[in-house]
Design an enzyme around this catalytic site. Structure first.
Site, short mmCIF file in Angstrom:
data_model
loop_
_atom_site.label_atom_id
_atom_site.label_comp_id
_atom_site.label_asym_id
_atom_site.label_seq_id
_atom_site.Cartn_x
_atom_site.Cartn_y
_atom_site.Cartn_z
N CYS A 116 0.52 -1.26 -0.24
CA CYS A 116 -0.23 0.12 0.00
C CYS A 116 0.69 1.50 -0.08
O CYS A 116 1.80 1.61 -1.02
CB CYS A 116 -1.43 0.22 1.02
SG CYS A 116 -2.38 1.03 0.77
N LYS A 124 -11.91 7.47 -2.08
CA LYS A 124 -11.31 6.19 -1.45
C LYS A 124 -11.50 5.29 -1.56
O LYS A 124 -13.22 4.94 -2.37
CB LYS A 124 -11.73 6.22 -0.16
CG LYS A 124 -10.95 5.84 1.37
CD LYS A 124 -11.06 5.26 2.04
CE LYS A 124 -10.16 4.39 2.76
NZ LYS A 124 -10.75 4.61 4.51
N SER A 132 -7.70 0.08 0.25
CA SER A 132 -8.29 1.27 1.18
C SER A 132 -7.12 2.27 1.08
O SER A 132 -5.63 2.49 2.17
CB SER A 132 -8.51 0.77 2.68
OG SER A 132 -8.71 1.37 3.37
N HIS A 189 -4.35 -5.07 0.27
CA HIS A 189 -3.38 -5.19 1.07
C HIS A 189 -4.65 -6.63 1.03
O HIS A 189 -5.41 -7.22 1.67
CB HIS A 189 -4.51 -4.67 2.64
CG HIS A 189 -4.25 -3.10 2.85
ND1 HIS A 189 -3.55 -2.94 3.40
CD2 HIS A 189 -4.19 -2.36 2.59
CE1 HIS A 189 -2.76 -1.65 3.47
NE2 HIS A 189 -3.47 -0.67 2.76
N GLU A 241 -3.18 -8.98 3.25
CA GLU A 241 -2.87 -9.36 4.83
C GLU A 241 -4.69 -9.42 5.18
O GLU A 241 -4.63 -9.18 6.15
CB GLU A 241 -1.82 -8.57 5.40
CG GLU A 241 -2.15 -7.41 6.33
CD GLU A 241 -2.30 -6.51 4.84
OE1 GLU A 241 -1.91 -5.34 4.85
OE2 GLU A 241 -1.66 -6.83 3.10
N ARG A 246 -16.09 3.23 11.88
CA ARG A 246 -14.47 4.21 12.41
C ARG A 246 -15.00 5.75 12.00
O ARG A 246 -15.11 6.10 12.42
CB ARG A 246 -13.73 3.69 12.04
CG ARG A 246 -12.20 4.73 13.50
CD ARG A 246 -11.23 4.21 12.78
NE ARG A 246 -10.53 4.53 11.28
CZ ARG A 246 -9.93 4.12 10.54
NH1 ARG A 246 -8.67 3.33 11.53
NH2 ARG A 246 -9.47 4.75 9.34
#
Length: 305
Positions: free
Chosen positions: A142, A163, A192, A235, A237, A249
């Protein structure tokens, strides 16, 4: 073979509950095996979560790995107890005296800053330069992928209007590459991020090879130096609930966060996430360890150059 990780690392208990075979350092020292040495520069705010995510993927190999955690001297984490950092992490100044078979550099929540405005940019570039001759193969993830491509090859990043948030299908450009052994024609990857790399910038540099791409999320994975460097813009992972936690959030405090795409059942956030990337994530990390680390690293680790 099990994964060798530091005694008392929180990930040990979590992964044992998932029936993943890990071995702490004390027990591993009783075995006479030359493990592959993997160092992780963890720049993510929730370091214990990221440790667990990466160790989970690294454990899916028959090779024995010894994992080290690197931290920056020029940056103090705010979201991880100092006791944890002191117990499990070592400064780059200490670890740079050693050589490693593999390295992973994570993302960081600073992508909207210019690189030179990042408070620890000088230390990061020193690490990037060090990795070229002291690590057999490095995974940049990233923000680290964007920063690594900028530092090594001058590739710029561009801000996005919205985003890039969700799960996006990637197409391997050349399935004959060992990193894609066992892959399907498409694979899913979580993203992200607020910035992007552009195909045309990378394609102009003959040292770089775009090896996975998506019509929705753009450049997915770039390879350089015959596999000594991989730059992953997403990502793989991530745990199943990571995007969900991030969405909940941010949704009431930012105006640029939509529901993550292709993630919830029926795209409805009241439903649970659908995990569509786990198998390929395990496969990619296993292929990286086997073909680009184990089969390329010298028997005498001091011969890495």
């Amino acid at each position: 073979m099990p994964l060798r990780i530091p005694d008392q690392l929180p990930a040990i208990d979590i992964l044992k509950q998932e029936n993943i075979f890990v071995m702490d350092t004390t027990r591993a020292h009783a075995q006479d095996i030359r493990p592959l040495r993997i160092v992780i520069l963890n720049l993510m705010p929730l370091k214990i979560t990221t440790e667990t995510d990466l160790v989970r993927l690294l454990s899916n190999t028959p090779l024995q790995l010894e994992v080290y955690f690197m931290k920056l001297k020029s940056h103090t984490p705010k979201n991880t107890p100092i006791e944890h950092m002191m117990m499990f992490y070592k400064d780059f100044d200490i670890l740079k005296k050693q050589k490693f078979d593999g390295m992973i550099i994570t993302g960081a929540p600073i992508e909207q800053l210019d690189y030179e405005d990042v408070s620890y940019w000088d230390e990061m570039t020193a690490i990037f330069e060090w990795a070229k001759t002291n690590v057999t193969s490095t995974l940049y993830i990233c923000w680290a992928a964007q920063a690594g491509l900028y530092y090594h090859y001058g590739i710029p990043k561009y801000p996005l209007e919205k985003k890039m948030f969700g799960i996006f299908q990637q197409r391997p450009v050349d399935t004959r590459l060992p990193i894609f052994r066992g892959f399907d024609d498409l694979f899913a990857m979580p993203h992200s991020r607020h910035t992007e790399l552009r195909h045309e910038d990378i394609a102009r540099d003959p040292r770089l090879q775009i090896i996975a791409e998506s019509p929705e999320s753009g450049v997915g994975i770039v390879m350089a130096r015959g596999g000594r460097e991989f730059f992953i813009t997403g990502h793989l992972e991530y745990a199943p609930d990571t995007l969900d936690n991030e969405y909940r959030r941010d949704k009431d405090i930012r105006d640029d966060v939509d529901v993550p795409r292709n993630y919830y059942l029926d795209n409805d956030p009241s439903n649970p996430p659908l995990v569509t990337w786990r198998a390929h994530a395990n496969l990619l990390y296993s292929n990286w360890i086997n073909y680009y680390v184990y089969q390329e690293t010298p028997y005498n680790i001091d011969d890495i150059k």
